[in-house]
Scaffold this active site. Structure first.
Site, PDB file in Angstrom:
ATOM      1  N   HIS A  11     -16.194 117.450-107.451  1.00 43.39           N
ATOM      2  CA  HIS A  11     -15.753 116.138-107.908  1.00 43.39           C
ATOM      3  C   HIS A  11     -14.442 116.224-108.690  1.00 43.39           C
ATOM      4  CE1 HIS A  11     -16.283 112.677-110.910  1.00 43.39           C
ATOM      5  NE2 HIS A  11     -16.005 112.111-109.747  1.00 43.39           N
ATOM      6  N   ASP A  40      -9.077 111.187-105.972  1.00 43.43           N
ATOM      7  CA  ASP A  40      -8.809 109.749-106.147  1.00 43.43           C
ATOM      8  C   ASP A  40      -7.344 109.468-105.851  1.00 43.43           C
ATOM      9  OD1 ASP A  40     -11.429 108.985-107.683  1.00 43.43           O
ATOM     10  OD2 ASP A  40     -10.666 110.787-108.662  1.00 43.43           O
ATOM     11  N   HIS A  53      -6.994 110.004-111.110  1.00 43.05           N
ATOM     12  CA  HIS A  53      -8.178 109.128-111.221  1.00 43.05           C
ATOM     13  C   HIS A  53      -7.859 107.774-111.843  1.00 43.05           C
ATOM     14  CE1 HIS A  53     -11.867 107.541-113.079  1.00 43.05           C
ATOM     15  NE2 HIS A  53     -12.470 108.044-112.015  1.00 43.05           N
TER      16      HIS A  53
HETATM   17  O1  G3P Z   1     -18.120 110.413-106.119  1.00 39.83           O
HETATM   18  C1  G3P Z   1     -17.694 109.216-106.571  1.00 39.83           C
HETATM   19  C2  G3P Z   1     -17.127 109.281-107.921  1.00 39.83           C
HETATM   20  O2  G3P Z   1     -15.953 110.007-107.876  1.00 39.83           O
HETATM   21  C3  G3P Z   1     -16.893 107.941-108.466  1.00 39.83           C
HETATM   22  O3  G3P Z   1     -16.651 107.949-109.783  1.00 39.83           O
HETATM   23  O4  G3P Z   1     -15.184 107.584-111.659  1.00 39.83           O
HETATM   24  O5  G3P Z   1     -15.446 109.820-110.776  1.00 39.83           O
HETATM   25  O6  G3P Z   1     -14.155 108.188-109.525  1.00 39.83           O
HETATM   26  P1  G3P Z   1     -15.278 108.413-110.441  1.00 39.83           P
HETATM   27 CA    CA Z   2     -13.595 109.515-107.734  1.00 43.31          CA
END
Ligand code: G3P
Ligand code: CA
Length: 252
Positions: A11, A40, A53
């Site tokens: 992640h 992201d 992000h």
């Molecule tokens: O896997 C999805 C996750 O990345 C969404 O939350 O805030 O980490 O972008 P975030």
């Molecule tokens: Ca994400």
């Protein structure tokens, strides 16, 4: 459990150990033997797709500004690593092109259309995926249903996942499954806290994959595995790799 598979998605890279969404965190995931990364994307002011992000650079760089109000040249001057640790001061914000150039053929990409008001970002991300010929190695996701729909209508051959827009304390609503099926999405992606074995079976029985997120600790990680999810994003993919290996899952 023998022979089962679960997609272990680093992640924002291996972001427990290196600054999120930077080459250092993606390199580390690769070194750990992980095959899938999540990242992201946003548009810059001059219309490049960059990997970060937040909608501002404030939290993860030494700058203060909206990403959409900075040019790529300006963003490239920022230190995107020192906030995490002084050893990472050389880390920079990457373009999506740079990420695909570096990891194409080595990693699968779970690309989240993060920004809210970005018509065209999903389509241009699809264009890039097609340019690299990696349609089978990518899932495009978003919390914003319209960007998942844009992906599906623009490039139906690319897999899509809808990040369930239910925050902490929210109750599950089966309407989301109906909506995802009507929109022909491939995955539904709830927060790990919402997952139960019954919910996972219900979603899978309707033909969708269940890929969860928000796995903040090892207890949630184990719960999600035991509930039977198809995959999860996780900041410590090494721990998931070890758990899966010890519990009879196939590791590529
Ligand atoms: O896997 C999805 C996750 O990345 C969404 O939350 O805030 O980490 O972008 P975030
Ligand atoms: Ca994400």
């Amino acid at each position: 459990m023998s022979g089962k598979r679960l997609i272990n998605i680093a992640h924002r890279g291996a972001s427990s150990y290196a600054p999120e969404n930077t080459l250092s965190s993606f390199d580390l995931a690769l070194d750990m033997g992980i095959k899938d990364i999540e990242l992201d994307v946003h548009f810059t002011k001059d219309h490049h797709i960059v990997v970060i992000h937040d909608d501002t650079v404030n939290r993860t760089t030494n700058g203060i500004c909206y990403v959409s109000e900075m040019t790529l040249d300006q963003l490239k001057k920022l230190d995107a690593g020192s906030w995490f640790g002084k050893d990472f001061a050389d880390q920079r914000i990457s373009t999506l092109t740079e990420i695909l150039d570096k990891y194409c053929g080595q990693l699968n990409f779970h690309i989240e259309i993060k920004a809210r008001n970005v018509p065209g970002l999903a389509s241009e991300t699809c264009d890039m995926v097609k340019k690299y010929g990696i349609e089978n190695d990518v899932v495009i996701t978003s919390f914003w249903k319209e960007w998942v729909e844009e992906t599906k209508s623009y490039s139906p051959e690319i897999k899509t996942g809808w990040l369930v827009p239910l925050g902490p304390g929210s109750q599950w609503n089966d309407r989301l499954v109906d909506e995802a099926i009507e929109a022909e999405f491939n995955q539904l992606c709830p927060r790990a806290e919402l997952i139960t074995p019954t919910l996972v079976n219900k979603i899978k029985n309707r033909g969708l994959e269940v890929r969860c997120h928000g796995v903040f600790d090892e207890d949630l990680m184990i719960k999600a595995v035991e509930c039977g999810v198809d995959g999860m994003t996780i900041n410590f993919p090494d721990k998931l790799r070890d758990y899966l290996s010890e519990n009879g899952y196939l590791i590529d």
